[in-house]
Design a protein around this motif. Structure first.
Motif, PDB file in Angstrom:
ATOM      1  N   CYS A   1       0.858  -1.189   0.000  1.00 18.34           N
ATOM      2  CA  CYS A   1       0.000   0.000   0.000  1.00 18.34           C
ATOM      3  C   CYS A   1       0.891   1.235   0.000  1.00 18.34           C
ATOM      4  N   ALA A   2       0.265   2.397  -0.122  1.00 13.49           N
ATOM      5  CA  ALA A   2       1.027   3.654  -0.098  1.00 13.49           C
ATOM      6  C   ALA A   2       0.251   4.721   0.644  1.00 13.49           C
ATOM      7  N   VAL A   3       1.006   5.668   1.184  1.00 14.72           N
ATOM      8  CA  VAL A   3       0.454   6.872   1.793  1.00 14.72           C
ATOM      9  C   VAL A   3       1.097   8.038   1.062  1.00 14.72           C
ATOM     10  N   GLN A   4       0.255   8.851   0.456  1.00 16.99           N
ATOM     11  CA  GLN A   4       0.708  10.020  -0.307  1.00 16.99           C
ATOM     12  C   GLN A   4       0.442  11.263   0.542  1.00 16.99           C
ATOM     13  N   LEU A   5       1.475  12.064   0.766  1.00 17.94           N
ATOM     14  CA  LEU A   5       1.339  13.244   1.608  1.00 17.94           C
ATOM     15  C   LEU A   5       1.356  14.518   0.768  1.00 17.94           C
TER      16      LEU A   5
END
Length: 131
Positions: free
Chosen positions: A91-95
């Motif tokens: 998964c990814a977290v985009q800030l």
């Protein structure tokens, strides 16, 4: 004890590592984890995800990336999740710029505990200013 490795540098990597070291109350987290605070080249990050020996790999993509590199990383998450399934969730977290670190940490904790979530990208925007 859950083995969680945080790879990366800077305030974001330190905040995530500190929060995960404290543990998440009530989170049902099992297996080894890798949280990659993206830095370097897109190719190097993709290769790191491909070869990671972890049950969960979360890629953190902050606002400092150029638009094209950011989009290349984001576009790679779903195919990597498909390629690594079922042994590894990706998964990814985009800030966004000025996103709150506490929100990023909460997103990582959620993805670590959401055992049926893979291939997802969570976007963290700045908190609204009370007016």
């Amino acid at each position: 004890m859950i083995a969680t490795a945080v790879e990366g540098q800077g305030a974001l990597a330190r905040a995530i590592a500190a929060a995960l070291a404290e543990g998440t109350p009530g989170a049902d987290v099992s297996g080894d984890h890798l949280v990659l605070v993206a830095g370097g080249s897109v190719t190097a990050i993709i290769e790191r995800v491909r070869e990671a020996l972890a049950g969960v790999v979360i890629v953190i993509i902050d606002a400092g990336w150029t638009p094209i590199d950011r989009h290349l990383l984001l576009a790679s998450i779903e195919p990597l999740a498909v390629a690594r399934a079922p042994a590894t969730r990706v998964c990814a977290v985009q800030l966004a710029a000025d996103a709150d670190l506490a929100d990023a940490v909460a997103a990582v904790e959620y993805l670590l505990s959401a055992q049926s979530v893979t291939g997802q990208i969570l976007t963290i925007e700045p908190r609204p200013v009370a007016g």
